[in-house]
Enzyme design. Structure first.
Site, PDB file in Angstrom:
ATOM      1  N   ASP A   1       1.376  40.224  38.721  1.00 15.87           N
ATOM      2  CA  ASP A   1       0.391  39.331  39.335  1.00 15.87           C
ATOM      3  C   ASP A   1       0.883  37.883  39.222  1.00 15.87           C
ATOM      4  OD1 ASP A   1       0.132  39.149  36.586  1.00 15.87           O
ATOM      5  OD2 ASP A   1      -1.971  38.591  36.686  1.00 15.87           O
TER       6      ASP A   1
ATOM      7  N   HIS B   1       6.327  47.261  39.694  1.00 13.62           N
ATOM      8  CA  HIS B   1       5.050  46.764  40.199  1.00 13.62           C
ATOM      9  C   HIS B   1       5.056  45.240  40.118  1.00 13.62           C
ATOM     10  CE1 HIS B   1       0.720  46.671  40.987  1.00 13.62           C
ATOM     11  NE2 HIS B   1       0.656  45.748  40.054  1.00 13.62           N
TER      12      HIS B   1
ATOM     13  N   ASP C   1       8.408  55.898  38.681  1.00 16.87           N
ATOM     14  CA  ASP C   1       9.076  54.720  39.255  1.00 16.87           C
ATOM     15  C   ASP C   1       8.471  54.407  40.625  1.00 16.87           C
ATOM     16  OD1 ASP C   1      10.755  52.684  39.889  1.00 16.87           O
ATOM     17  OD2 ASP C   1      12.588  53.879  39.942  1.00 16.87           O
TER      18      ASP C   1
ATOM     19  N   GLU D   1       5.247  48.010  35.594  1.00 16.41           N
ATOM     20  CA  GLU D   1       5.124  46.578  35.851  1.00 16.41           C
ATOM     21  C   GLU D   1       6.259  45.830  35.143  1.00 16.41           C
ATOM     22  OE1 GLU D   1       1.163  45.146  35.166  1.00 16.41           O
ATOM     23  OE2 GLU D   1       1.546  43.192  36.075  1.00 16.41           O
TER      24      GLU D   1
END
Ligand code: NAG
Ligand code: NAG
Ligand code: NAG
Ligand code: NAG
Ligand code: NAG
Ligand code: NAG
Ligand code: NAG
Ligand code: NAG
Ligand code: NAG
Ligand code: NAG
Ligand code: NAG
Ligand code: NAG
Ligand code: CA
Ligand code: CA
Length: 760
Positions: free
Chosen positions: A345, A684, A732, A741
């Protein structure tokens, strides 16, 4: 938002409480009556239409763009955040024009928002989307206005399904598991052989030319509990000839190739630090430094569509109310530019930024007290904009975060803020975090993030974390920039004093998944311990020693003090204090006892590593969210014991520990981008969501994935990891935020450890 350190069960329970039933396994049909076999049941349109030949047909009068004529249905189904959905439909129009297909769910952005170019012959459209936010009871809408002339639009065969992962199988790789990067000539060389035989097996080492150059017998170890496989150990430490392309062969199976090299870790040392430059907020990323595919505009410098980070308000009352059960806000704005994006993020969290910056500072400071390796970390060593400013580059990188952290401090003499029913003076405290008020989709370029950025309530944990890292910065920057060092020390002291005034302002356990991670921490005595230790080491002021001695961690046993073997983390930082008290020169009275505590903690870890149920040299017995970093943080303790004692037992144990993350594990996975044959591809991250969008690059070399998570929960993990043995709970997939992540606090653990290994 890498949530390492939280108890996963709590997190999962919290999320489950907000949303209804768990994701439906498999691939159900989400749209009811999409073939119009039951008339128009479930569908609404404006103007109204009728079913003809299995299609819903509507006469659309000519209208300007933006006209809201529509065909719509709603569905009682939870679109799971980050899962993958496909919508198919067939459509035609007597007049060629573009319609808009949406799943509008105000106030959230539509999860699907695409145009379909209609022509007079029916065309089969297929659209894939991945929701950024949870959307229960979503609706599907075809926006039909904007036809240049009167048109008849027909739509049929409407079908929407979740991605079907039933064909997925874990790839375990070859039964011989090696460090796929390789081994140091003067280090241990251990491989693990998965085998059903309970006896030892012969093995042979081949060089790149195919010549047998060493051989021996494996030693049977038995059941490796974390993978539920029986394993044998292959030890070829005696072999020291440098080279590339070695392979091990045993029982008809052949390992992935690896090197034996004294320079094994030099590139990885650089690449593990490069990750931070590419996570930087508030500065354009220079493609001439890191490759044109990674060039991007400065993120969050308040240029539209960005709404931050130069003038950032506190959280809106209607959002804070559900987190704190009272309407907290503030009446100022802060410039909180710079810092690193936390993880996948683009939020910025003081406690997680703090441990990451601290580990970079510690990597540098180690070179000052061990008197080794400083040239590898000097000015000009990293491909960053500050590579020729007279300051070691790893310090320039850490400063990018420390600058941000200092901006997160509540200004002196600010207006009182609401806490626990009364208005209190929070001046000098640090806001816990700042991030978007809603999730953004994958991928999102930081400069294109349109969400409101908000400061969240100050916390004692963030304030002490700021105090600790600013004190480290003051000490370590002193020889290079005395003005900056003085500013950092003043910040450290004011933050520490503010935390003493407000010792129990905790971050709440959940803030309802509104665009960022909670980063809650109910125990701040370890943060008090860390801050006092660092300010003491910087100032020599005995006042802070007194605070250390009255802290509960002062008398805690080593398993508590060092969080072993679970591994220390952003929420449990006493180990960082103790490591620095042991290594950084000071006149602290009980220094030899502090050194002994590091050695004792390392001994606990070595006991775990040597346990007969452990076939992979791991320092963990559990695999939580981000387990790779827990293991690496444990390695940091063992490696520090090696530095402090010169005892090769610790050196060898720490080096063996590193093999895991580079492929000596049950699924033969190298969790580091750019290193190893079977390496992580699909982390991610909004920056690196290549799997969802070819125009976005994969993560750069040196990026570390979180790794196996025995409590994994995310859309792919829920589908494919049911019943997995802990060390194999990894997928994965770009949407597997609980196993795949990337995060600054994970890469900082990697950076310290490979920096150490490179100096061996
Ligand atoms: C068909 O539509 C009617 C009217 O909306 C509804 O009552 C009925 O349940 C539907 N039948 C099926 C099989 O969906
Ligand atoms: C869309 O166009 C139709 C036909 O011209 C008109 O009746 C309707 O009011 C328009 N709606 C909007 C919101 O403009
Ligand atoms: C949806 O897509 C249309 C057309 O590309 C665009 O104009 C509009 O801004 C998008 N809406 C949202 C909320 O992203
Ligand atoms: C969706 O709406 C229906 C009817 O309004 C309701 O019964 C159902 O619980 C809702 N589902 C979710 C996931 O909110
Ligand atoms: C969409 O169409 C493709 C091609 O026919 C098909 O493979 C896929 O399963 C369809 N998906 C849905 C959700 O109907
Ligand atoms: C061990 O035996 C199991 C069950 O027979 C088999 O599935 C597995 O492939 C075997 N493993 C190896 C490494 O031979
Ligand atoms: C471990 O493996 C055995 C044999 O393959 C299997 O029967 C057992 O259920 C597994 N245990 C766990 C906890 O996965
Ligand atoms: C905040 O509130 C105080 C007290 O009401 C006031 O003096 C100050 O000007 C306000 N600051 C801002 C930035 O609005
Ligand atoms: C909140 O207020 C209550 C009542 O005054 C008090 O008992 C409690 O200790 C306070 N909690 C904190 C964390 O300050
Ligand atoms: C260390 O202390 C903790 C907390 O008091 C306790 O739970 C744990 O059992 C102790 N561990 C050892 C090895 O003494
Ligand atoms: C330790 O104390 C001596 C004597 O007061 C002083 O000279 C020295 O600088 C101190 N060392 C550190 C690391 O604080
Ligand atoms: C090195 O450390 C190990 C593990 O604690 C210990 O058994 C050994 O005696 C130490 N060796 C020396 C030379 O101190
Ligand atoms: Ca520099
Ligand atoms: Ca804590």
């Amino acid at each position: 938002m890498a949530r390492i350190g939280l108890i996963p069960a709590v997190l999962v329970a919290t999320v489950a409480a907000q949303v209804s039933p768990p994701a439906i396994p498999g691939s159900p049909q989400i749209i009811q009556n999409g073939a119009f076999s039951n008339g128009t049941s479930g569908w609404l349109s404006s103007p109204s239409g009728a079913v003809k030949n299995g299609m819903y047909c509507i006469d659309i009068p000519a209208s300007p763009p933006g006209n809201s004529s529509y065909l719509r249905t709603s569905y009682d189904f939870l679109e799971t955040k980050n899962d993958v959905y496909t919508l198919n439909f067939t459509a035609s129009s007597s007049v060629a024009y573009d319609i808009l297909v949406q799943t509008p769910d105000p106030p959230l952005d539509p999860n699907l928002n695409m145009t379909a170019a209609l022509t007079s012959s029916p065309y089969p459209f297929s659209m894939t989307f991945s929701p950024a936010n949870q959307a229960p009871n979503a609706s599907l809408e075809f926006i039909l206005g904007g036809s240049p002339q009167d048109a008849t639009v027909c739509i049929g065969s409407i079908s929407m399904k979740r991605i079907d992962r039933s064909g997925w199988r874990q790839d375990y790789g070859p039964p011989i598991k090696v460090n796929q990067l390789g081994y140091l000539p003067n280090g241990p060389k251990i491989a693990t052989l998965v085998s059903n035989t309970t006896t030892s097996a012969p093995w042979t080492l081949y060089n790149a030319a195919g010549d047998a150059c060493n051989n021996g017998q494996s030693s049977y170890r038995g059941l490796d509990v974390a993978s539920n496989e029986t394993v044998s150990i292959i030890d070829f430490s005696d072999f020291t000839v440098e080279g590339t392309g070695y392979t091990l062969v045993s029982e008809d199976s052949k390992s992935y190739p690896f090197s034996i090299s004294a320079a094994l870790y030099s590139d990885l040392r650089q690449d593990s630090l490069r990750f931070f430059y590419q996570q930087r907020s508030g500065i354009a990323i220079d493609g001439s430094l890191v490759g044109s595919q990674y060039a991007r505009a400065a993120g969050h410098v308040q240029v539209l569509p960005n709404k931050g980070d130069k003038v950032v308000p506190c959280q809106a009352i209607h959002d804070s109310l559900i987190a704190y059960l009272e309407p907290w806000t503030c009446n100022y704005t802060l410039d909180v530019t710079q810092g690193w994006y936390d993880a996948g993020d683009q939020g910025k969290y003081v406690v997680n930024g703090g441990i990451a910056a601290a580990q970079l500072l510690m990597e540098y400071e180690r070179t000052t007290y061990t008197k080794s390796g400083s040239t590898n970390l000097g000015d000009g060593s990293l491909r960053i904009p500050e590579r020729n400013n007279g300051i070691p580059d790893v310090l320039d990188e850490a400063r990018w975060e420390l600058d941000f952290m200092m901006k997160m401090q509540v200004p002196a003499n600010s207006t009182p803020q609401l806490f626990n029913g009364s208005m209190i003076d929070m001046s000098g405290m640090a806001h816990l975090k700042m991030h978007d008020n809603q999730w953004t989709p994958l991928p999102t370029d930081p400069s294109q993030d349109p969400k409101r950025r908000e400061l969240h309530r100050p916390s004692t944990s963030a304030t002490l974390n700021l105090a600790a890292v600013a004190a480290m910065g003051a000490r370590i920057f002193a020889p290079f920039d005395s003005t900056y060092a003085a500013k950092a020390l003043a910040t450290a002291k004011s933050a520490y004093a503010a935390a003493q005034r407000h010792p129990a302002i905790y971050a709440p356990g959940t803030d309802w998944d509104l665009g960022g991670g909670a980063y809650s921490d109910p125990d701040v005595s370890d943060e008090f311990y860390w801050a006092a230790a660092e300010i003491y080491l910087t100032t020599g002021d005995q006042k802070y020693v007194a605070d250390l001695q009255s802290n509960p961690y002062h008398s805690a046993n080593v398993t508590t003090l060092f969080s072993v073997p679970s591994g220390f983390s952003w929420a449990s930082v006493a180990a960082l204090a103790q490591l620095d008290l042991a290594t950084v020169p000071s006149n602290i009275t009980n220094h030899s006892a502090i050194v002994q505590s590091v050695v004792d903690a390392a001994d606990v870890l070595i006991t775990v590593q040597q346990n007969s149920s452990n076939g992979y040299g791991m320092f963990l017995t559990q695999y939580p969210w981000g387990s790779n970093s827990n293991n690496l943080n444990n390695i940091m303790i063992v490696a520090t014991a090696a530095d402090l004692t010169g005892n090769s037992t610790y050196r060898s144990a720490a080096l063996q520990g590193i093999d895991y993350v580079l492929g000596r594990n049950a699924i033969s996975q190298s969790y580091i981008r750019g290193y190893g044959t079977k390496q992580t591809q699909n982390v991610h991250s909004r920056l690196y969501a290549h799997e969802l969008d070819d125009r976005v690059p994969q993560a750069p070399p040196g990026s570390l994935a979180g790794g196996a998570n025995e409590a994994a929960s995310d859309p792919p993990a829920d589908d494919v990891l049911q019943g997995c043995a802990p060390q194999t709970c990894y997928v994965d997939d770009v949407n597997s935020y609980s196993t795949n992540e990337v995060a600054i606090n994970w890469n900082s653990a990697l950076a310290w450890v490979v920096g150490w290994a490179d100096s061996q």
